[in-house]
Design a protein around this motif. Structure first.
Motif, PDB file in Angstrom:
ATOM      1  N   THR A  96      -3.908   3.467  -1.410  1.00 33.90           N
ATOM      2  CA  THR A  96      -4.339   2.507  -2.411  1.00 33.90           C
ATOM      3  C   THR A  96      -3.547   1.235  -2.143  1.00 33.90           C
ATOM      4  O   THR A  96      -2.341   1.283  -1.860  1.00 33.90           O
ATOM      5  CB  THR A  96      -4.180   3.017  -3.853  1.00 33.90           C
ATOM      6  N   VAL A  97      -4.234   0.117  -2.185  1.00 30.21           N
ATOM      7  CA  VAL A  97      -3.668  -1.170  -1.793  1.00 30.21           C
ATOM      8  C   VAL A  97      -3.814  -2.138  -2.953  1.00 30.21           C
ATOM      9  O   VAL A  97      -4.908  -2.280  -3.529  1.00 30.21           O
ATOM     10  CB  VAL A  97      -4.408  -1.741  -0.554  1.00 30.21           C
ATOM     11  N   ILE A  98      -2.738  -2.825  -3.304  1.00 25.80           N
ATOM     12  CA  ILE A  98      -2.797  -3.808  -4.384  1.00 25.80           C
ATOM     13  C   ILE A  98      -3.555  -5.047  -3.900  1.00 25.80           C
ATOM     14  O   ILE A  98      -3.405  -5.458  -2.742  1.00 25.80           O
ATOM     15  CB  ILE A  98      -1.375  -4.161  -4.893  1.00 25.80           C
ATOM     16  N   THR A  99      -4.381  -5.602  -4.755  1.00 26.71           N
ATOM     17  CA  THR A  99      -5.111  -6.828  -4.443  1.00 26.71           C
ATOM     18  C   THR A  99      -4.335  -8.030  -4.985  1.00 26.71           C
ATOM     19  O   THR A  99      -3.380  -7.879  -5.749  1.00 26.71           O
ATOM     20  CB  THR A  99      -6.511  -6.812  -5.085  1.00 26.71           C
ATOM     21  N   GLU A 100      -4.766  -9.224  -4.613  1.00 32.47           N
ATOM     22  CA  GLU A 100      -4.129 -10.432  -5.153  1.00 32.47           C
ATOM     23  C   GLU A 100      -4.285 -10.478  -6.670  1.00 32.47           C
ATOM     24  O   GLU A 100      -3.370 -10.883  -7.381  1.00 32.47           O
ATOM     25  CB  GLU A 100      -4.702 -11.683  -4.495  1.00 32.47           C
ATOM     26  N   GLU A 101      -5.448 -10.060  -7.153  1.00 28.74           N
ATOM     27  CA  GLU A 101      -5.658 -10.000  -8.605  1.00 28.74           C
ATOM     28  C   GLU A 101      -4.691  -8.999  -9.247  1.00 28.74           C
ATOM     29  O   GLU A 101      -4.168  -9.239 -10.343  1.00 28.74           O
ATOM     30  CB  GLU A 101      -7.104  -9.620  -8.916  1.00 28.74           C
ATOM     31  N   GLY A 102      -4.437  -7.893  -8.564  1.00 22.98           N
ATOM     32  CA  GLY A 102      -3.482  -6.912  -9.063  1.00 22.98           C
ATOM     33  C   GLY A 102      -2.072  -7.471  -9.119  1.00 22.98           C
ATOM     34  O   GLY A 102      -1.341  -7.257 -10.094  1.00 22.98           O
ATOM     35  N   ARG A 131      -7.535  -1.517  -4.167  1.00 24.37           N
ATOM     36  CA  ARG A 131      -8.664  -1.020  -3.380  1.00 24.37           C
ATOM     37  C   ARG A 131      -8.156   0.143  -2.552  1.00 24.37           C
ATOM     38  O   ARG A 131      -6.962   0.274  -2.323  1.00 24.37           O
ATOM     39  CB  ARG A 131      -9.245  -2.111  -2.488  1.00 24.37           C
ATOM     40  N   ARG A 132      -9.058   0.997  -2.128  1.00 25.48           N
ATOM     41  CA  ARG A 132      -8.674   2.134  -1.290  1.00 25.48           C
ATOM     42  C   ARG A 132      -8.866   1.756   0.172  1.00 25.48           C
ATOM     43  O   ARG A 132      -9.726   0.949   0.507  1.00 25.48           O
ATOM     44  CB  ARG A 132      -9.525   3.361  -1.605  1.00 25.48           C
ATOM     45  N   ASP A 133      -8.058   2.384   1.012  1.00 22.10           N
ATOM     46  CA  ASP A 133      -8.149   2.152   2.443  1.00 22.10           C
ATOM     47  C   ASP A 133      -7.843   3.474   3.136  1.00 22.10           C
ATOM     48  O   ASP A 133      -7.016   4.247   2.655  1.00 22.10           O
ATOM     49  CB  ASP A 133      -7.142   1.077   2.864  1.00 22.10           C
ATOM     50  N   GLU A 150       0.819  -1.204   0.000  1.00 22.21           N
ATOM     51  CA  GLU A 150       0.000   0.000   0.000  1.00 22.21           C
ATOM     52  C   GLU A 150       0.852   1.253   0.000  1.00 22.21           C
ATOM     53  O   GLU A 150       1.970   1.269   0.516  1.00 22.21           O
ATOM     54  CB  GLU A 150      -0.950   0.017   1.198  1.00 22.21           C
ATOM     55  N   LEU A 151       0.307   2.300  -0.612  1.00 23.89           N
ATOM     56  CA  LEU A 151       0.950   3.608  -0.644  1.00 23.89           C
ATOM     57  C   LEU A 151      -0.119   4.679  -0.493  1.00 23.89           C
ATOM     58  O   LEU A 151      -1.245   4.514  -0.982  1.00 23.89           O
ATOM     59  CB  LEU A 151       1.670   3.834  -1.975  1.00 23.89           C
ATOM     60  N   ARG A 152       0.251   5.777   0.158  1.00 28.35           N
ATOM     61  CA  ARG A 152      -0.633   6.937   0.151  1.00 28.35           C
ATOM     62  C   ARG A 152      -0.760   7.404  -1.290  1.00 28.35           C
ATOM     63  O   ARG A 152       0.169   7.280  -2.080  1.00 28.35           O
ATOM     64  CB  ARG A 152      -0.050   8.079   0.997  1.00 28.35           C
ATOM     65  N   MET A 153      -1.886   7.956  -1.604  1.00 31.10           N
ATOM     66  CA  MET A 153      -2.138   8.418  -2.969  1.00 31.10           C
ATOM     67  C   MET A 153      -1.053   9.410  -3.412  1.00 31.10           C
ATOM     68  O   MET A 153      -0.571   9.328  -4.537  1.00 31.10           O
ATOM     69  CB  MET A 153      -3.520   9.051  -3.073  1.00 31.10           C
ATOM     70  N   GLN A 154      -0.659  10.336  -2.526  1.00 28.51           N
ATOM     71  CA  GLN A 154       0.354  11.320  -2.899  1.00 28.51           C
ATOM     72  C   GLN A 154       1.710  10.671  -3.137  1.00 28.51           C
ATOM     73  O   GLN A 154       2.444  11.064  -4.035  1.00 28.51           O
ATOM     74  CB  GLN A 154       0.476  12.420  -1.840  1.00 28.51           C
ATOM     75  N   GLU A 155       2.035   9.637  -2.356  1.00 27.24           N
ATOM     76  CA  GLU A 155       3.290   8.907  -2.576  1.00 27.24           C
ATOM     77  C   GLU A 155       3.294   8.256  -3.958  1.00 27.24           C
ATOM     78  O   GLU A 155       4.299   8.319  -4.678  1.00 27.24           O
ATOM     79  CB  GLU A 155       3.490   7.817  -1.529  1.00 27.24           C
ATOM     80  N   LEU A 156       2.186   7.640  -4.312  1.00 32.31           N
ATOM     81  CA  LEU A 156       2.081   6.991  -5.619  1.00 32.31           C
ATOM     82  C   LEU A 156       2.182   8.032  -6.731  1.00 32.31           C
ATOM     83  O   LEU A 156       2.877   7.816  -7.728  1.00 32.31           O
ATOM     84  CB  LEU A 156       0.775   6.195  -5.725  1.00 32.31           C
ATOM     85  N   VAL A 210      -3.489  10.789 -10.716  1.00 36.33           N
ATOM     86  CA  VAL A 210      -3.341   9.546  -9.958  1.00 36.33           C
ATOM     87  C   VAL A 210      -4.696   9.091  -9.417  1.00 36.33           C
ATOM     88  O   VAL A 210      -4.952   7.885  -9.324  1.00 36.33           O
ATOM     89  CB  VAL A 210      -2.276   9.664  -8.839  1.00 36.33           C
ATOM     90  N   THR A 211      -5.577  10.018  -9.108  1.00 37.91           N
ATOM     91  CA  THR A 211      -6.920   9.642  -8.660  1.00 37.91           C
ATOM     92  C   THR A 211      -7.664   8.901  -9.768  1.00 37.91           C
ATOM     93  O   THR A 211      -8.303   7.866  -9.522  1.00 37.91           O
ATOM     94  CB  THR A 211      -7.710  10.890  -8.211  1.00 37.91           C
ATOM     95  N   ARG A 212      -7.571   9.397 -10.993  1.00 37.40           N
ATOM     96  CA  ARG A 212      -8.215   8.707 -12.130  1.00 37.40           C
ATOM     97  C   ARG A 212      -7.569   7.351 -12.386  1.00 37.40           C
ATOM     98  O   ARG A 212      -8.258   6.365 -12.653  1.00 37.40           O
ATOM     99  CB  ARG A 212      -8.165   9.576 -13.383  1.00 37.40           C
ATOM    100  N   LEU A 213      -6.256   7.291 -12.272  1.00 41.78           N
ATOM    101  CA  LEU A 213      -5.536   6.035 -12.471  1.00 41.78           C
ATOM    102  C   LEU A 213      -5.978   4.998 -11.441  1.00 41.78           C
ATOM    103  O   LEU A 213      -6.307   3.857 -11.792  1.00 41.78           O
ATOM    104  CB  LEU A 213      -4.027   6.276 -12.355  1.00 41.78           C
ATOM    105  N   VAL A 214      -6.011   5.386 -10.182  1.00 44.28           N
ATOM    106  CA  VAL A 214      -6.415   4.465  -9.121  1.00 44.28           C
ATOM    107  C   VAL A 214      -7.879   4.055  -9.296  1.00 44.28           C
ATOM    108  O   VAL A 214      -8.232   2.900  -9.050  1.00 44.28           O
ATOM    109  CB  VAL A 214      -6.134   5.080  -7.730  1.00 44.28           C
ATOM    110  N   ALA A 215      -8.718   4.953  -9.755  1.00 45.53           N
ATOM    111  CA  ALA A 215     -10.123   4.606 -10.007  1.00 45.53           C
ATOM    112  C   ALA A 215     -10.215   3.507 -11.066  1.00 45.53           C
ATOM    113  O   ALA A 215     -11.022   2.578 -10.939  1.00 45.53           O
ATOM    114  CB  ALA A 215     -10.917   5.834 -10.434  1.00 45.53           C
TER     115      ALA A 215
END
Length: 141
Positions: free
Chosen positions: A94-100, A81-83, A50-56, A67-72
């Motif tokens: 934003t957190v990577i899923t197993e599918e990701g 997924r967001r957390d 996971e990374l903060r949105m600003q870090e990503l 980055v907001t559109r990208l994460v969406a």
């Protein structure tokens, strides 16, 4: 009149554009854009995935809106997924899923093969000095 630095920079820009285009085309076969793939790479190596949105955004060289559109897009595809930050409810991760992870891993070989082939082609098609210099700078000391 062009300077040595200008000539070098034009070569780097041409090389970058060419390689990025080839990588983007190759990753489309995996249903990923280049920025999406790179985001998944950064997330897969981050602590807890996971990374903060600003870090990503900083890692990808994107602004907050982009980055907001990208994460969406990644969320809609089930790749992230967001957390909310437990300590600061204003912080969004934003957190990577197993599918990701699976999609990133599945595309990784294509990315690496395409990158190497694109750089090799560019080296013999007039951009050899730029490729050689970049590869030399990436070698461990």
């Amino acid at each position: 009149m062009a300077t040595i630095d200008d000539d070098m920079w034009v070569g780097v820009v041409r090389l970058h554009a060419r390689v990025e285009r080839e990588l983007a085309d190759a990753l489309q076969r995996h249903g990923l854009g280049l920025s999406e793939y790179r985001a998944l790479c950064h997330l897969s190596t981050a602590a807890d995935g996971e990374l903060r949105m600003q870090e990503l955004a900083d890692l990808l060289g994107l602004n907050q809106s982009s980055v907001t559109r990208l994460v969406a897009r990644l969320e809609a595809a089930g790749l992230t997924r967001r957390d909310l930050c437990a300590n600061d409810r204003r912080g969004v991760y934003t957190v990577i899923t197993e599918e990701g992870r699976a999609r990133k891993n599945g595309a990784g070989g294509t990315y690496e093969e395409t990158l190497t082939a694109a750089l090799d082609r560019a080296a013999v098609e007039g951009l050899g000095p730029a490729v050689t210099a970049l590869r030399a700078s990436a070698q461990p000391a």
